[in-house]
Design an enzyme around this catalytic site. Structure first.
Site, PDB file in Angstrom:
ATOM      1  CD  GLU A 160     -40.721  -2.489 -27.375  1.00 48.30           C
ATOM      2  OE1 GLU A 160     -39.513  -2.341 -27.088  1.00 48.30           O
ATOM      3  OE2 GLU A 160     -41.613  -2.623 -26.510  1.00 48.30           O
ATOM      4  CD  GLU A 265     -34.279  -0.767 -27.926  1.00 48.21           C
ATOM      5  OE1 GLU A 265     -35.094   0.006 -28.474  1.00 48.21           O
ATOM      6  OE2 GLU A 265     -34.560  -1.493 -26.951  1.00 48.21           O
TER       7      GLU A 265
END
Ligand code: G3I
Length: 373
Positions: A160, A265
């Protein structure tokens, strides 16, 4: 025994046999259907594991993990905040247990994550000195990735690092180490873990602008002659609103760079969000209301069907690109474990995964199994 009681006896026996038959058939069907087995020639199938599950204190999860998955990602225990609570203080207990669990059950481990702006250890979160941040950065990667080289299958080296517009996220690493910190993270990881695959992981990088940012990161690492083996698209999407075209474009664009593409995810939330642009940044929580938690007493069939259709469409796409897609990991074993019960609003009842709170397969599970060629 008169005719009436013989008839009653026959009927009850028949009913009993029928029920037993159905129950047995369901159990048999349950046994037979395994995600890892039906997709074994296509891609790895994984799940996130929490501390309870890693310590094998959750038998129901344990049974399902061994039956359905051939890859796992630690949901929290290998993050910097937990694995390095102090300058020279490392906490390897749970990660070591995970390695043993993986070896015992022939399950590959994707370690998560070496460099991330969130869940940072308190001692370095507000560090001012660039030299100190650099020393933390070098030590953390060398020590943690070095310890598990060849024991874990892969690392999310950087997680991220991008804003939605594809620019680099402003965090302590960009601030103190500059634009090249991502390349340096992969260079250090490659040195510490020559026998471990190295990935960049992020959410919404199927979206064109953010995808361009991820492509630029991969190209920069490759241009520096440093190894990057794959890219992880997290896949925190909404049932009924999965960006299939963007996902297809992103598989093609990332695969064209010669890297493995993974969906790391996966979960498809069914609850309304306070805002319409899906983000996984946990800092943005919102106030709770009944409207925001409409299915606390169970999921209506209509929504179950939307969830099933979304997972089916998604897996048809994954199967279509099975030569480019290396792993699909669900962010939790069952609905009860999902972080989406607590975010963005605490205390909600969400249904984003393939197994329900009793660890039973949901209709989406059977539909996904049916997409396997
Ligand atoms: O361990 C403490 C416990 O001691 C304490 O009593 C409890 C109460 O506050 O908190 C526990 O820590 C929680 C931790 O999960 C373990 O359960 C943290 O508060 C909580 O914030 C943390 O949430 C995790 C979140 O990352 C943090 O950023 C979620 O479980 C985890 O699913 C989530 O995963 C991230 C991926 O790593 C990266 N991509 C997005 C994804 C979802 O946010």
């Amino acid at each position: 025994m008169n005719i009436k009681s013989i008839a009653r006896f026959t009927f009850t026996t028949a009913l009993f046999v029928a029920c037993f038959g159905i129950k047995n058939a369901l159990a048999q069907q349950d046994q037979r259907a395994s995600l890892k087995d039906v997709f074994k020639n296509d891609f790895l199938i994984g799940t996130a594991m929490n501390a309870q599950q890693i310590e094998e204190k959750d038998p129901a999860s344990d049974k399902l993990i061994k039956q359905q998955f051939n890859a796992v990602t630690p949901e929290n225990i290998m993050k910097a905040e937990i694995i390095q609570p102090g300058w020279d203080k490392y906490n390897f207990d749970l990660a070591d247990k995970l390695v043993v669990y993986g070896q015992k059950n022939n399950i590959k481990i994707n370690a998560h994550t070496l460099i991330w702006h969130s869940q940072l250890p308190a001692f370095m979160r507000h560090m001012q000195s660039a030299d100190s941040v650099k020393q933390y950065f070098v030590n953390h990667i060398a020590t943690v990735a070095g310890r598990y080289d060849g024991k874990v299958y892969s690392w999310d080296v950087v997680n991220e690092a991008l804003n939605e517009d594809g620019t680099l996220r402003k965090d302590i690493f960009l601030d103190k180490l500059g634009d090249d910190y991502i390349v340096e993270a992969f260079r250090l990881a490659q040195k510490a873990a020559p026998n471990t695959k190295l990935y960049y992981n992020d959410y919404n990088i199927e979206q064109p602008a953010k995808r361009a940012g991820a492509v630029a990161i991969i190209k920069k690492i490759q241009a520096a002659g440093v190894r990057i083996d794959g890219v992880g698209i997290q896949g925190h999407w909404k049932a009924g609103n999965v960006p299939l075209n963007d996902i297809e474009e992103s598989i093609k664009e990332f695969a064209a760079l010669g890297v493995e593409v993974m969906f790391t995810e996966l979960d498809l939330g069914v609850l309304p969000n306070p805002w319409d642009n899906a983000t996984a940044d946990v800092s943005a929580t919102a106030k709770g209301s009944k409207e925001m938690n409409p299915y606390s007493n169970g999921l209506p069939d209509s929504v179950q069907q939307i969830l099933t259709q979304s997972y089916t469409d998604l897996f048809k796409l994954f199967v279509k690109y099975k030569d480019n897609v290396g792993r699909l990991t669900f962010w939790g074993v069952n609905d009860g474990q999902s972080w989406l019960n607590g975010w963005p609003i605490p205390g909600r009842t969400n249904y984003p995964l393939l197994f329900d709170r009793d660890f039973k397969p949901k209709p989406a599970f059977y539909s996904v199994i049916a997409t396997a060629k």
